[in-house]
Design an enzyme around this catalytic site. Structure first.
Site, PDB file in Angstrom:
ATOM      1  N   VAL A  88       0.868  -1.182   0.000  1.00 50.54           N
ATOM      2  CA  VAL A  88       0.000   0.000   0.000  1.00 50.54           C
ATOM      3  C   VAL A  88       0.905   1.233   0.000  1.00 50.54           C
ATOM      4  O   VAL A  88       1.688   1.424   0.925  1.00 50.54           O
ATOM      5  CB  VAL A  88      -0.883   0.004   1.260  1.00 50.54           C
ATOM      6  CG1 VAL A  88      -1.752   1.254   1.291  1.00 50.54           C
ATOM      7  CG2 VAL A  88      -1.733  -1.260   1.319  1.00 50.54           C
ATOM      8  N   ARG A  93      -1.424  12.734   2.323  1.00 53.67           N
ATOM      9  CA  ARG A  93      -2.413  13.429   3.160  1.00 53.67           C
ATOM     10  C   ARG A  93      -3.384  14.307   2.379  1.00 53.67           C
ATOM     11  O   ARG A  93      -3.679  15.422   2.756  1.00 53.67           O
ATOM     12  CB  ARG A  93      -1.727  14.281   4.247  1.00 53.67           C
ATOM     13  CG  ARG A  93      -0.699  13.551   5.078  1.00 53.67           C
ATOM     14  CD  ARG A  93      -1.258  12.366   5.848  1.00 53.67           C
ATOM     15  NE  ARG A  93      -0.164  11.741   6.582  1.00 53.67           N
ATOM     16  CZ  ARG A  93       0.589  10.745   6.109  1.00 53.67           C
ATOM     17  NH1 ARG A  93       0.324  10.217   4.915  1.00 53.67           N
ATOM     18  NH2 ARG A  93       1.558  10.254   6.829  1.00 53.67           N
ATOM     19  N   GLY A 152      -6.043  12.321   0.964  1.00 50.54           N
ATOM     20  CA  GLY A 152      -7.169  11.390   0.824  1.00 50.54           C
ATOM     21  C   GLY A 152      -6.982  10.294  -0.208  1.00 50.54           C
ATOM     22  O   GLY A 152      -7.924   9.570  -0.520  1.00 50.54           O
ATOM     23  N   LEU A 163      -5.018   7.486  -0.020  1.00 54.02           N
ATOM     24  CA  LEU A 163      -5.134   6.155   0.606  1.00 54.02           C
ATOM     25  C   LEU A 163      -6.610   5.826   0.847  1.00 54.02           C
ATOM     26  O   LEU A 163      -7.068   4.723   0.549  1.00 54.02           O
ATOM     27  CB  LEU A 163      -4.363   6.117   1.935  1.00 54.02           C
ATOM     28  CG  LEU A 163      -4.608   4.852   2.767  1.00 54.02           C
ATOM     29  CD1 LEU A 163      -4.042   3.625   2.065  1.00 54.02           C
ATOM     30  CD2 LEU A 163      -3.989   4.987   4.161  1.00 54.02           C
ATOM     31  N   TYR A 172      -4.619   2.113  10.447  1.00 52.52           N
ATOM     32  CA  TYR A 172      -5.609   1.185   9.905  1.00 52.52           C
ATOM     33  C   TYR A 172      -6.858   0.939  10.754  1.00 52.52           C
ATOM     34  O   TYR A 172      -7.809   0.344  10.265  1.00 52.52           O
ATOM     35  CB  TYR A 172      -4.912  -0.142   9.539  1.00 52.52           C
ATOM     36  CG  TYR A 172      -3.904   0.087   8.433  1.00 52.52           C
ATOM     37  CD1 TYR A 172      -4.337   0.393   7.153  1.00 52.52           C
ATOM     38  CD2 TYR A 172      -2.531   0.083   8.679  1.00 52.52           C
ATOM     39  CE1 TYR A 172      -3.437   0.666   6.138  1.00 52.52           C
ATOM     40  CE2 TYR A 172      -1.615   0.354   7.667  1.00 52.52           C
ATOM     41  CZ  TYR A 172      -2.073   0.641   6.404  1.00 52.52           C
ATOM     42  OH  TYR A 172      -1.185   0.924   5.397  1.00 52.52           O
ATOM     43  N   PHE A 205       3.966 -10.454   4.582  1.00 51.86           N
ATOM     44  CA  PHE A 205       3.633 -10.109   3.190  1.00 51.86           C
ATOM     45  C   PHE A 205       3.483  -8.609   3.027  1.00 51.86           C
ATOM     46  O   PHE A 205       3.445  -7.883   3.996  1.00 51.86           O
ATOM     47  CB  PHE A 205       2.344 -10.829   2.763  1.00 51.86           C
ATOM     48  CG  PHE A 205       1.156 -10.547   3.646  1.00 51.86           C
ATOM     49  CD1 PHE A 205       1.006 -11.202   4.868  1.00 51.86           C
ATOM     50  CD2 PHE A 205       0.197  -9.619   3.282  1.00 51.86           C
ATOM     51  CE1 PHE A 205      -0.078 -10.932   5.698  1.00 51.86           C
ATOM     52  CE2 PHE A 205      -0.889  -9.347   4.101  1.00 51.86           C
ATOM     53  CZ  PHE A 205      -1.027  -9.998   5.316  1.00 51.86           C
TER      54      PHE A 205
HETATM   55  C1  LIG Z   1       0.699   5.589   4.837  1.00 49.29           C
HETATM   56  C2  LIG Z   1       0.276   6.180   3.503  1.00 49.29           C
HETATM   57  C3  LIG Z   1      -0.234   5.033   2.590  1.00 49.29           C
HETATM   58  C4  LIG Z   1      -0.863   7.176   3.721  1.00 49.29           C
HETATM   59  O1  LIG Z   1      -1.359   7.652   2.466  1.00 49.29           O
HETATM   60  P1  LIG Z   1      -2.147   9.080   2.328  1.00 49.29           P
HETATM   61  O2  LIG Z   1      -2.715   9.145   0.964  1.00 49.29           O
HETATM   62  O3  LIG Z   1      -1.267  10.190   2.782  1.00 49.29           O
HETATM   63  O4  LIG Z   1      -3.350   8.903   3.367  1.00 49.29           O
HETATM   64  P2  LIG Z   1      -4.773   9.669   3.313  1.00 49.29           P
HETATM   65  O5  LIG Z   1      -4.537  11.149   3.081  1.00 49.29           O
HETATM   66  O6  LIG Z   1      -5.723   8.995   2.399  1.00 49.29           O
HETATM   67  O7  LIG Z   1      -5.230   9.428   4.790  1.00 49.29           O
HETATM   68  C5  LIG Z   1      -6.242   8.495   5.134  1.00 49.29           C
HETATM   69  C6  LIG Z   1      -6.485   8.598   6.595  1.00 49.29           C
HETATM   70  O8  LIG Z   1      -5.371   8.025   7.305  1.00 49.29           O
HETATM   71  C7  LIG Z   1      -4.778   9.016   8.139  1.00 49.29           C
HETATM   72  N1  LIG Z   1      -3.324   8.794   8.072  1.00 49.29           N
HETATM   73  C8  LIG Z   1      -2.558   8.753   6.975  1.00 49.29           C
HETATM   74  N2  LIG Z   1      -1.297   8.473   7.311  1.00 49.29           N
HETATM   75  C9  LIG Z   1      -1.258   8.358   8.638  1.00 49.29           C
HETATM   76  C10 LIG Z   1      -0.240   8.092   9.572  1.00 49.29           C
HETATM   77  N3  LIG Z   1       1.020   7.888   9.190  1.00 49.29           N
HETATM   78  N4  LIG Z   1      -0.582   7.996  10.874  1.00 49.29           N
HETATM   79  C11 LIG Z   1      -1.849   8.204  11.273  1.00 49.29           C
HETATM   80  N5  LIG Z   1      -2.872   8.462  10.425  1.00 49.29           N
HETATM   81  C12 LIG Z   1      -2.565   8.552   9.129  1.00 49.29           C
HETATM   82  C13 LIG Z   1      -5.201  10.354   7.588  1.00 49.29           C
HETATM   83  O9  LIG Z   1      -5.222  11.321   8.599  1.00 49.29           O
HETATM   84  C14 LIG Z   1      -6.581  10.043   7.060  1.00 49.29           C
HETATM   85  O10 LIG Z   1      -7.530  10.030   8.101  1.00 49.29           O
HETATM   86  P3  LIG Z   1      -9.112  10.285   7.813  1.00 49.29           P
HETATM   87  O11 LIG Z   1      -9.388   9.869   6.389  1.00 49.29           O
HETATM   88  O12 LIG Z   1      -9.781   9.403   8.792  1.00 49.29           O
HETATM   89  O13 LIG Z   1      -9.308  11.732   8.029  1.00 49.29           O
HETATM   90  C15 LIG Z   1       1.461   6.883   2.800  1.00 49.29           C
HETATM   91  O14 LIG Z   1       1.952   7.880   3.661  1.00 49.29           O
HETATM   92  C16 LIG Z   1       2.607   5.966   2.411  1.00 49.29           C
HETATM   93  O15 LIG Z   1       2.613   5.420   1.327  1.00 49.29           O
HETATM   94  N6  LIG Z   1       3.644   5.789   3.279  1.00 49.29           N
HETATM   95  C17 LIG Z   1       4.819   4.960   2.993  1.00 49.29           C
HETATM   96  C18 LIG Z   1       4.510   3.488   2.742  1.00 49.29           C
HETATM   97  C19 LIG Z   1       3.667   2.870   3.841  1.00 49.29           C
HETATM   98  O16 LIG Z   1       3.901   3.099   5.001  1.00 49.29           O
HETATM   99  N7  LIG Z   1       2.704   2.059   3.415  1.00 49.29           N
HETATM  100  C20 LIG Z   1       1.881   1.320   4.315  1.00 49.29           C
HETATM  101  C21 LIG Z   1       2.367  -0.108   4.247  1.00 49.29           C
HETATM  102  S1  LIG Z   1       1.557  -1.079   5.451  1.00 49.29           S
END
Ligand SMILES: CC(C)(COP(=O)(O)OP(=O)(O)OC[C@H]1O[C@@H](n2cnc3c(N)ncnc32)[C@H](O)[C@@H]1OP(=O)(O)O)[C@@H](O)C(=O)NCCC(=O)NCCS
Length: 402
Positions: A86, A94, A96, A98, A127, A402
């Protein structure tokens, strides 16, 4: 599938999107990917194409899943989507993406009819909002083996053989299959994952030696030597046992590795290892963390798949703030088996879906979650019965990452 929001398009990937997905994964996980690794990964997720986010024609987000089968308490096999890789680009965080990817992805998983979705989490705070709860617990332990003395009651059954892992493949795979069939949370391990383990590529050794193997008719250990702060360490990649004898015999062998100072391993918190020693304190827990996270996609099917340790007659209100898996469920258990149906009756217990995910494999307790107000019960007796019913005779453990 094709949705567009704020200039971002969400759609299923095609073969042509893979090169850009690989670049995204490399950047987001800060890990270069070899062609071999990419091919392995593509094969694992080949059951369903990834879902991607595009800004114009740049891939700025992706999510995918591996079709899996996991064991649940009582030994039944349940189909699960293993959500993985993911990623959202550091240029697009940040806003939206994800959430948009997950909405599309989990709608697809829901439509496929699998009762469970599972993942491992890079961070603990992301999550829960999507209905996932941490569902297995892993303790990393470190033992200064120089002082480890077997307790007088510790069995000494023998039966351990030293092998080259790749030359004794079935000694590992057969035990794993027996272990997986009885261990809540453990997934069936595909052949291609075994191939990668036995290939033991230098790039995946984490700075350690090649892998060593010890086998017993009911267990095995895969480990390697790494350099530690105060001398060398036998770092156990995996220990799987299906009998107490195998557990005792393999630990005697590991603690008999005179030329290493410490043995490090990942165990369940209830592992009997400390009780095999005269000084259980030597088994020092250096970290305790979540492994598998569970989102229940179909509450009735999931709750009917597992067994319970006590009869129950309760109405449970499950709140799903993400999709529509929640509702009120009448859960009746007799002789371990459950019938679970939707109902309009007043609930005896109220909890969020992520909390039900945490309880599902038996690794977390309802009474502990109730103490944090994450589960509300009508009265103490209901809580007590719910708490003991959801326990498991076998410790939950993830089979492979995984
Ligand atoms: C983690 C990651 C997927 C988040 O993606 P993003 O597009 O910035 O997330 P979004 O803006 O859609 O946020 C979705 C929700 O999760 C929350 N969120 C996102 N990242 C977060 C974090 N690190 N800690 C806490 N909350 C988080 C947001 O506040 C948002 O909350 P809401 O929709 O309830 O208001 C991205 O930062 C990433 O790719 N990181 C590196 C790889 C990784 O860690 N992948 C996960 C593998 S398990």
């Amino acid at each position: 599938m094709m949705t567009s929001d704020g200039g971002i398009t969400i759609r299923t990937a095609t073969e042509q999107d893979w090169p850009k997905i690989i670049v995204l994964n490399e950047i987001c996980f800060v890990t270069p990917q070899t062609a071999e690794f990419t091919a392995h990964w593509q094969q694992l997720v080949s059951g369903a194409p990834p879902i991607i986010a595009l800004d114009d024609d740049e891939v700025v987000g992706a999510t995918m899943d591996i079709p899996m089968t996991v064991t649940v308490p009582g030994g039944a096999s349940v189909a699960a989507a293993g959500v993985t890789a993911v990623t959202v680009a550091p240029t697009h965080r940040r806003r939206g993406i994800l959430r948009a990817l997950y909405t599309a992805h989990h709608t697809r998983i829901g439509e496929s009819g699998v009762p469970l979705s599972i993942l491992t989490a890079s961070e603990g705070g992301i999550y829960g909002r999507f209905g996932y709860g941490p569902a297995t617990v892993e303790a990393t332990v470190s033992i200064d083996r120089r002082f480890a003395i077997p307790h007088p009651h510790a069995p000494d059954p023998g039966g351990v053989r030293m092998v080259h892992p790749a030359e004794s493949r079935s000694a590992f795979t057969d035990v794993y299959d027996r272990w997986q069939a009885v261990t809540p949370g453990a997934q069936v391990r595909p052949e291609i994952v075994w191939n990668r383990i036995f290939a033991d590529r230098e790039s995946e050794r984490g700075g350690g030696t090649a892998q060593f193997g010890l086998v017993h008719p009911d267990g095995y250990v895969l480990y390697r030597r790494v350099s530690g702060d105060n001398g060398s360490v036998a770092r156990v990649d995996e220990i799987r046992t299906v009998s107490s004898d195998a557990h005792a015999a393999l630990w005697r062998a590991l603690l008999g590795l005179d030329l290493v100072r410490r043995v490090e391993a990942h165990l369940t918190p209830e592992d009997p290892l400390p009780y095999l020693l005269t000084d259980g304190r030597l088994v020092r827990t250096t970290s305790r963390h979540d492994e598998l996270w569970v989102r229940i996609m179909d509450v009735a099917a999931a709750l009917e798949a597992r067994t319970y340790r006590r009869d129950l007659d309760v109405v449970v209100q499950v709140d799903d703030g993400f999709l529509s898996a929640g509702g009120r469920f009448a859960l009746t258990v007799r002789d371990g088996k459950a019938v679970c149906t939707r109902t309009d009756a007043a609930p005896h217990l109220v909890l969020d879906l992520d909390v039900l995910g945490s309880l599902y494999l038996g690794a977390h307790r309802a009474r502990t979650l109730a103490a944090a107000n994450r589960l509300r019960a009508a009265d103490a007796d209901t809580l007590d019965r719910f708490d003991s019913a959801f326990g498991s005779d076998r410790d939950a453990q993830m089979g492979w990452a995984f």
